[in-house]
Design a protein around this motif. Structure first.
Motif, PDB file in Angstrom:
ATOM      1  N   ASP A 161      11.791  23.490  14.537  1.00  0.00           N
ATOM      2  CA  ASP A 161      11.796  23.569  12.819  1.00  0.00           C
ATOM      3  C   ASP A 161      13.075  22.710  12.337  1.00  0.00           C
ATOM      4  O   ASP A 161      13.097  22.532  11.268  1.00  0.00           O
ATOM      5  CB  ASP A 161      12.246  25.104  12.574  1.00  0.00           C
ATOM      6  N   LEU A 219      10.029  34.125   7.403  1.00  0.00           N
ATOM      7  CA  LEU A 219       9.361  35.562   7.445  1.00  0.00           C
ATOM      8  C   LEU A 219      10.045  36.277   8.544  1.00  0.00           C
ATOM      9  O   LEU A 219       9.966  35.801   9.766  1.00  0.00           O
ATOM     10  CB  LEU A 219       7.910  35.442   7.334  1.00  0.00           C
ATOM     11  N   ALA A 260       7.358  28.112  17.892  1.00  0.00           N
ATOM     12  CA  ALA A 260       8.485  28.923  17.952  1.00  0.00           C
ATOM     13  C   ALA A 260       8.956  29.243  19.340  1.00  0.00           C
ATOM     14  O   ALA A 260       8.116  29.664  20.251  1.00  0.00           O
ATOM     15  CB  ALA A 260       8.194  30.096  17.207  1.00  0.00           C
ATOM     16  N   THR A 297       0.970  29.241  14.538  1.00  0.00           N
ATOM     17  CA  THR A 297       1.375  29.552  13.009  1.00  0.00           C
ATOM     18  C   THR A 297       1.038  28.249  12.059  1.00  0.00           C
ATOM     19  O   THR A 297       0.140  28.334  11.233  1.00  0.00           O
ATOM     20  CB  THR A 297       2.692  29.813  12.740  1.00  0.00           C
TER      21      THR A 297
HETATM   22  N1  LIG Z   1       8.064  34.579  10.988  1.00  0.00           N
HETATM   23  C1  LIG Z   1       8.135  32.977  10.459  1.00  0.00           C
HETATM   24  N2  LIG Z   1       8.795  32.692   9.612  1.00  0.00           N
HETATM   25  C2  LIG Z   1       8.737  31.362   9.184  1.00  0.00           C
HETATM   26  N3  LIG Z   1       8.007  30.379   9.866  1.00  0.00           N
HETATM   27  C3  LIG Z   1       7.231  30.674  10.978  1.00  0.00           C
HETATM   28  C4  LIG Z   1       7.471  32.295  11.317  1.00  0.00           C
HETATM   29  N4  LIG Z   1       6.688  32.280  12.554  1.00  0.00           N
HETATM   30  C5  LIG Z   1       6.268  30.986  12.846  1.00  0.00           C
HETATM   31  N5  LIG Z   1       6.888  29.960  12.155  1.00  0.00           N
HETATM   32  C6  LIG Z   1       6.323  28.644  11.754  1.00  0.00           C
HETATM   33  O1  LIG Z   1       5.333  28.203  12.688  1.00  0.00           O
HETATM   34  C7  LIG Z   1       5.867  27.556  13.990  1.00  0.00           C
HETATM   35  C8  LIG Z   1       4.902  27.762  15.200  1.00  0.00           C
HETATM   36  O2  LIG Z   1       5.187  29.142  15.605  1.00  0.00           O
HETATM   37  P1  LIG Z   1       4.504  29.870  16.637  1.00  0.00           P
HETATM   38  O3  LIG Z   1       3.010  29.747  16.259  1.00  0.00           O
HETATM   39  O4  LIG Z   1       4.846  31.188  16.352  1.00  0.00           O
HETATM   40  O5  LIG Z   1       4.783  29.250  17.767  1.00  0.00           O
HETATM   41  C9  LIG Z   1       7.533  27.651  14.002  1.00  0.00           C
HETATM   42  O6  LIG Z   1       7.851  26.620  14.585  1.00  0.00           O
HETATM   43  C10 LIG Z   1       7.684  27.990  12.650  1.00  0.00           C
HETATM   44  O7  LIG Z   1       7.838  26.614  11.912  1.00  0.00           O
END
Ligand SMILES: Nc1ncnc2c1ncn2[C@@H]1O[C@H](COP(=O)(O)O)[C@@H](O)[C@H]1O
Ligand SMILES: Cc1cc2nc3c(=O)[nH]c(=O)nc-3n(C[C@H](O)[C@H](O)[C@H](O)COP(=O)(O)OP(=O)(O)OC[C@H]3O[C@@H](n4cnc5c(N)ncnc54)[C@H](O)[C@@H]3O)c2cc1C
Lengths: 256, 315
Positions: free
Chosen positions: A38, A62, A119, A127
């Motif tokens: 991020d 979030l 993440a 996400t």
């Molecule tokens: N709770 C959250 N709040 C803000 N951005 C998020 C959140 N969860 C995931 N993301 C974004 O989605 C990306 C991929 O996350 P993930 O799919 O959980 O591996 C992260 O690097 C963030 O940029």
């Protein structure tokens, strides 16, 4: 340009993690950071703003109250707006993406959305693509190069075997940032002073029309993997040690 | 009737090795396995798919991977054939493709699975870069999974006689994310995530030139060449070679770490290797705590000796 960056607060990569009540991590003594991918996302957004000065960069996170710290850090790097969707509950990636997509739409116009490709807590890699699909806009993931030229976005993304895909998209679109995209800047002292004064917009899931949390992926158990037993140092003269190593690899563990 | 689908990923019209792991896993579910394959030359793959009863072949004059076309096509197939479980490999392509499909059909997707229990709908996957494992229960009519390569055992597909082949067209409704070109890598590199053996170098390699010796050993072993982030940052190796939290997660039978200290972020990428060998001059280096076998000493003396010994076996 209206630019959004999604950032998630995660435990530091060096943090020793222990499990509480079998399902969550023990939060005592954890240092929280912006998920590393991020940071690339923020940096790229700020670079666009430098080129196109009338741009505005809005951060979104979030999560529980403690997540405000990542918004402050991102603001200190140079973003000018921040939205905190506050919830204390565990919600799965789909619901996270729905809430964020809704929040972005609510803000009106959006051109570019930068998100980490993954993440480093749940390592879900979901996400960013979900957000794009819910907004009905193009998305590229694992992006290591970004270019914006006359309403069009050109990116390169790394695929397997050291190859790269070149991708063209129209705006609005989502970019899933990966290592190699840039080198994130450190916040300046002035940036940190300024960041303190910026009001953070607080939203609840209800504000985003998520009345009921309907997780389809439910955590049952969080646990430490079995540790390997301490390995063996092969002692002696290196000539003999190497011979012994090759013998063991070939005859005992049979990996040669 | 609930069926199970497997997306067969081709690389230059060849089956990727891990496809067999995915199909073997699907067989374990005791549901009807449907294999989905995007190819115009199905015949050349039938031998490898022997024992599979249902094959869904997607044809088009141009089958170059485009995420929008592929995801629309797969989303329709999943619905049409009740593929309530759908498996792929946790590769760059599937990580791009599967979430798009999951969003379209409102399926639940878990990436990088290392265990799947179809009866209880539970899945285990590494989280926090492998420092912990999470077991999830999935409550959705449609479930999708990508599996980590080199984890699930390959079994014979059985003998269900001749396959029933269904042929479909590629769904070319809309192209929003357009892949316009592929930049090949200069050398024919072995894909680290699927490699059986990996020889890796760290900052201790001192110079880019010194990676040659690792390449020579890799060639003998038919192994891939990896690197630590310090080696990548110093320009000794390219970023696609980086193993670790911000690099590749690899899972070979043999991992040889040369001049790598063993930082937690490096372990995150290689600790599930079956056998880890460490060569480091510092007997206190953390890598020795996780390595199965270690030799303490100067890698510039040890690695050439290792090459000599391996040559005795492989030539
Ligand atoms: N709770 C959250 N709040 C803000 N951005 C998020 C959140 N969860 C995931 N993301 C974004 O989605 C990306 C991929 O996350 P993930 O799919 O959980 O591996 C992260 O690097 C963030 O940029
Ligand atoms: C967010 C984040 C993500 C990261 N992601 C990754 C990642 O994905 N992958 C990764 O690898 N790192 C990653 N790192 C970096 C990691 O913390 C370490 O800095 C890095 O792994 C160190 O690389 P190294 O072991 O090659 O170098 P060093 O730690 O400098 O170790 C070099 C080793 O070589 C040995 N040595 C030197 N000369 C010789 C010789 N002649 N013979 C034998 N041994 C010799 C030394 O004893 C030493 O142990 C990340 C860090 C952060 C903060």
């Amino acid at each position: 340009m209206n630019i959004f960056v999604c950032i998630k607060q995660v435990p530091d990569t060096e943090a020793t993690l222990s499990v509480k009540d079998g399902k969550t991590i023990n939060e005592n003594n954890i240092k929280w950071i912006i998920s590393p991918y991020d940071e690339y996302a923020i940096e790229e957004a700020l670079k666009v703003k430098e080129k196109i000065p009338e741009s505005k960069v809005t951060l979104i996170t979030l999560g529980p109250k403690r997540c405000e710290s990542v918004l402050r850090s991102g603001l200190a790097m140079g973003a000018e707006n921040a939205i905190h969707i506050e919830t204390e509950e565990y919600i799965d990636n789909k619901t996270i993406a729905r809430a964020i997509a809704y929040a972005i739409k609510q803000e009106g116009n959006y051109n570019l959305i930068f998100i980490g490709k993954q993440a480093i807590d749940d390592d879900a890699f979901l996400t960013h693509i979900y957000i794009a699909e819910y907004l009905g806009i193009p998305v590229a993931t694992n992006v290591t190069l970004f270019k914006y030229e006359s309403e069009k976005v050109f990116v390169e993304r790394e695929i397997d075997g050291g190859e790269k895909e070149k991708i063209e998209m129209t705006t609005p679109c989502v970019i899933g940032a990966a290592k190699g995209l840039n080198t994130p800047r450190y916040p300046s002292l002035m940036g940190m002073m300024k960041a303190k004064k910026i009001p953070i917009k607080k939203l609840s899931l209800q504000d985003l029309e998520i009345e009921e949390i309907d997780n389809k992926i439910i955590i049952e158990k969080l646990f430490a993997p079995a540790e390997k037993p301490q390995g063996k140092i092969i002692e002696g003269e290196i000539e003999n040690a190497v011979k012994e190593l090759v013998r063991v690899l070939k005859d005992e563990v049979k990996v040669l | 009737m609930a069926n199970i689908g497997v997306y067969v990923e081709l690389k230059e019209d060849k089956l990727k090795k891990s496809n067999k792991e995915a199909i073997s896993l699907a067989k374990r579910s005791e549901k009807d396995v449907h294999v989905i394959i995007f190819t115009n030359n199905l015949d050349q793959h039938l031998d490898e798919l022997k024992g599979i009863k249902n094959i869904i072949q997607i044809k088009d004059q141009d089958l170059t991977y485009q995420p929008d076309y592929y995801s629309d096509t797969i989303a329709n197939i999943i619905k049409d054939y009740d593929l309530n479980d759908f498996i792929g490999i946790c590769s760059a392509q599937c990580k791009d493709l599967f979430p798009r499909v999951a969003a379209k059909i409102d399926a639940s997707l878990v990436n990088d699975c290392i265990e799947i229990d179809f009866k209880n709908n539970s899945i285990t996957k590494p989280v926090f870069a492998g420092r912990l494992l999470a077991k999830y229960r999935v409550e959705n009519e449609f479930k999708m999974y990508t599996i980590r390569p080199n984890i699930f055992p390959v079994q014979a597909f059985g003998s269900e006689g001749n396959p029933e082949i269904i042929t479909k067209e590629l769904n070319k409704k809309e192209l929003k994310t357009k892949i316009i070109d592929i930049i090949k890598s200069d050398s024919k590199k072995i894909d680290l995530t699927e490699a059986d053996a990996i020889v890796s170098g760290g900052r201790g390699m001192k110079e880019k030139e010194n990676f040659k010796i690792l390449e020579e050993i890799a060639q003998l072993l038919n192994a891939g060449v990896g690197a630590s982030r310090a080696a990548v940052d110093a320009g000794f190796a390219t970023s696609d070679m980086q193993v670790g939290q911000t690099g590749k997660v690899v899972n070979p039978k043999l991992y040889i770490a040369c001049g790598i200290s063993g930082a937690i972020q490096h372990f995150a990428g290689m600790k599930t290797s079956k056998v880890i060998v460490a060569i480091n001059k510092d007997s206190e280096a953390p890598i020795f705590k996780k390595a199965d076998y270690g030799i303490v000493g100067d890698l510039f003396k040890i690695v050439p000796l290792l090459k000599k010994e391996l040559e005795k076996i492989y030539t």
